[in-house]
Design an enzyme around this catalytic site. Structure first.
Site, PDB file in Angstrom:
ATOM      1  N   GLY A   1       0.842  -1.187   0.000  1.00 18.07           N
ATOM      2  CA  GLY A   1       0.000   0.000   0.000  1.00 18.07           C
ATOM      3  C   GLY A   1       0.880   1.241   0.000  1.00 18.07           C
ATOM      4  O   GLY A   1       2.111   1.138   0.014  1.00 18.07           O
ATOM      5  N   ASN A   2       0.259   2.416   0.007  1.00 16.81           N
ATOM      6  CA  ASN A   2       1.043   3.649  -0.038  1.00 16.81           C
ATOM      7  C   ASN A   2       1.721   3.977   1.290  1.00 16.81           C
ATOM      8  O   ASN A   2       2.663   4.754   1.316  1.00 16.81           O
ATOM      9  CB  ASN A   2       0.171   4.821  -0.494  1.00 16.81           C
ATOM     10  CG  ASN A   2      -0.079   4.763  -1.987  1.00 16.81           C
ATOM     11  OD1 ASN A   2       0.837   4.958  -2.778  1.00 16.81           O
ATOM     12  ND2 ASN A   2      -1.309   4.454  -2.379  1.00 16.81           N
ATOM     13  N   THR A   3       1.245   3.400   2.394  1.00 17.24           N
ATOM     14  CA  THR A   3       1.858   3.650   3.707  1.00 17.24           C
ATOM     15  C   THR A   3       2.627   2.435   4.204  1.00 17.24           C
ATOM     16  O   THR A   3       3.733   2.554   4.705  1.00 17.24           O
ATOM     17  CB  THR A   3       0.772   4.020   4.754  1.00 17.24           C
ATOM     18  OG1 THR A   3       0.027   5.126   4.250  1.00 17.24           O
ATOM     19  CG2 THR A   3       1.393   4.405   6.089  1.00 17.24           C
ATOM     20  N   ASN A   4       2.035   1.251   4.066  1.00 15.36           N
ATOM     21  CA  ASN A   4       2.626   0.025   4.603  1.00 15.36           C
ATOM     22  C   ASN A   4       2.733  -1.075   3.559  1.00 15.36           C
ATOM     23  O   ASN A   4       1.856  -1.204   2.701  1.00 15.36           O
ATOM     24  CB  ASN A   4       1.745  -0.525   5.737  1.00 15.36           C
ATOM     25  CG  ASN A   4       1.823   0.336   6.982  1.00 15.36           C
ATOM     26  OD1 ASN A   4       2.901   0.575   7.515  1.00 15.36           O
ATOM     27  ND2 ASN A   4       0.683   0.819   7.440  1.00 15.36           N
TER      28      ASN A   4
ATOM     29  N   ASP B   1      -5.417  -3.222  -4.989  1.00 16.82           N
ATOM     30  CA  ASP B   1      -5.979  -3.525  -3.657  1.00 16.82           C
ATOM     31  C   ASP B   1      -7.508  -3.492  -3.669  1.00 16.82           C
ATOM     32  O   ASP B   1      -8.168  -4.225  -2.929  1.00 16.82           O
ATOM     33  CB  ASP B   1      -5.415  -2.593  -2.582  1.00 16.82           C
ATOM     34  CG  ASP B   1      -5.594  -1.106  -2.874  1.00 16.82           C
ATOM     35  OD1 ASP B   1      -6.007  -0.757  -3.998  1.00 16.82           O
ATOM     36  OD2 ASP B   1      -5.320  -0.295  -1.965  1.00 16.82           O
ATOM     37  N   ARG B   2      -8.073  -2.663  -4.547  1.00 13.34           N
ATOM     38  CA  ARG B   2      -9.536  -2.571  -4.617  1.00 13.34           C
ATOM     39  C   ARG B   2     -10.119  -3.858  -5.224  1.00 13.34           C
ATOM     40  O   ARG B   2     -11.164  -4.338  -4.798  1.00 13.34           O
ATOM     41  CB  ARG B   2      -9.954  -1.337  -5.419  1.00 13.34           C
ATOM     42  CG  ARG B   2      -9.420  -0.042  -4.802  1.00 13.34           C
ATOM     43  CD  ARG B   2      -9.733   1.178  -5.648  1.00 13.34           C
ATOM     44  NE  ARG B   2     -11.162   1.491  -5.655  1.00 13.34           N
ATOM     45  CZ  ARG B   2     -11.731   2.313  -6.533  1.00 13.34           C
ATOM     46  NH1 ARG B   2     -11.010   2.874  -7.492  1.00 13.34           N
ATOM     47  NH2 ARG B   2     -13.019   2.554  -6.467  1.00 13.34           N
TER      48      ARG B   2
END
Ligand SMILES: Nc1ncnc2c1ncn2[C@@H]1O[C@H](COP(=O)(O)OP(=O)(O)O)[C@@H](O)[C@H]1O
Ligand SMILES: CC(C)(COP(=O)(O)O)[C@@H](O)C(=O)NCCC(=O)O
Ligand SMILES: [K+]
Length: 274
Positions: free
Chosen positions: A8-11, A110-111
């Site tokens: 993901g964009n953070t993790n 991810d969606r």
């Protein structure tokens, strides 16, 4: 065992599934698109050592990513270190979902993965709410059609933008305040974020339901992502909190697509051994 990676964009969340299809271990790395393959290799090896995972225990790898520069990096990392060619969630893999949207290629992996898991675990029609870097809400009907959805700024980045752009606003902990009418700056910001996002999710889900409505069909709602337990938990429209939804979706997708991949991996491993 199967190793799944949700970038993901953070993790970057990694998880190992055991023979009973249960997550046996998982770990998180911070997403940093500027890190090199060598740096990520060290971090992955370290994490595996900490969890006492032997490379030989891993039979397959599947990756979903919404950070394209990291895709070739992780693909090469697994090939070079363990002789495994990861399956990547992209065009060409079997999802069992019909993408009824304008540009299927542009849809975040991810969606799709969340939709696969939600449909498999809860059945359609279902709405997925992912409270991660972005907040996404997606609609899937009972035929397995992905109908589309919304993308909003996520909770963490909204807070960052707010405190960065307003000189007098300090950083604060994102948590539930007792009331919406804040008596000081911090309480006011907490209320704005907490009650604001709760309202956003409930209102959008209601609107989705009215647009999806078919007589007699109950639409279920499942929430995931880093803020699911804080916000999703308290939304009246949310039925299930499922933090590992994306990981489960990856496992299901691997199962649906692994035959070809296992053959490829045998070839890659024997090539590496020679
Ligand atoms: N238990 C948790 N684990 C990880 N992130 C959490 C947790 N609780 C809250 N968060 C927040 O959720 C955000 C990331 O959510 P996540 O779903 O991992 O994002 P993404 O999939 O976009 O990388 C982070 O900003 C983090 O602060
Ligand atoms: C919407 C997202 C930024 C969400 O990413 P996340 O919050 O999980 O890191 C990602 O799914 C994405 O980049 N999607 C591409 C555009 C689309 O899905 O239409
Ligand atoms: K996510």
């Amino acid at each position: 065992m199967l190793l799944v990676l949700d970038i993901g964009n953070t993790n970057i969340v990694s998880a190992l599934f055991d023979e009973q299809n249960k997550v046996s271990v998982s770990w998180r790395l911070q997403t940093d698109r500027h890190k090199t393959k060598d740096e990520y290799t060290i971090l992955m090896l370290e994490a595996m050592e900490n969890h006492a995972i032997e490379a030989t225990q891993i039979d397959g790898v599947i990756i979903s990513s919404v950070v394209p520069p990291l895709n070739p990096l992780f693909t090469e990392l697994f090939q070079e270190q363990w002789g495994i060619l990861p399956l990547v969630v992209q065009k060409g893999i079997k999802t069992g979902i019909n993408l009824r949207i304008d540009d299927p290629k542009g849809l975040g992996a991810d969606r799709i993965v969340n939709a696969v898991a939600a449909l498999h675990i809860y059945g359609g029609p279902i709405i997925t709410v992912d409270l991660g870097t972005a907040t996404t809400i997606c609609a899937i009907n009972d035929k397995g059609d992905f109908l589309g959805g919304v993308i909003c700024p996520g909770i963490g980045i909204s807070v960052e933008a707010l405190v960065d752009q307003a000189s007098q606003l300090p950083r604060f902990d994102i948590k539930r305040p007792d009331q919406a009418i804040g008596k000081n700056t911090t309480a006011s910001m907490q209320a704005g974020i907490y009650y604001g996002y709760r309202g956003l999710v409930d209102r959008l889900v209601k609107r989705f339901k009215s647009e999806m409505w078919e007589e007699g069909q109950e639409v279920k709602v499942v929430a995931t992502g880093g803020f699911a337990s804080l916000i999703g938990q308290d939304c009246s429209e949310v039925n299930y909190i499922h933090p590992s939804l994306t990981l489960e979706g990856l496992r299901i997708l691997y199962e649906r697509n692994s035959k070809v991949n296992e053959k490829v991996n045998e070839a890659v491993r024997s090539k590496k051994a020679n």
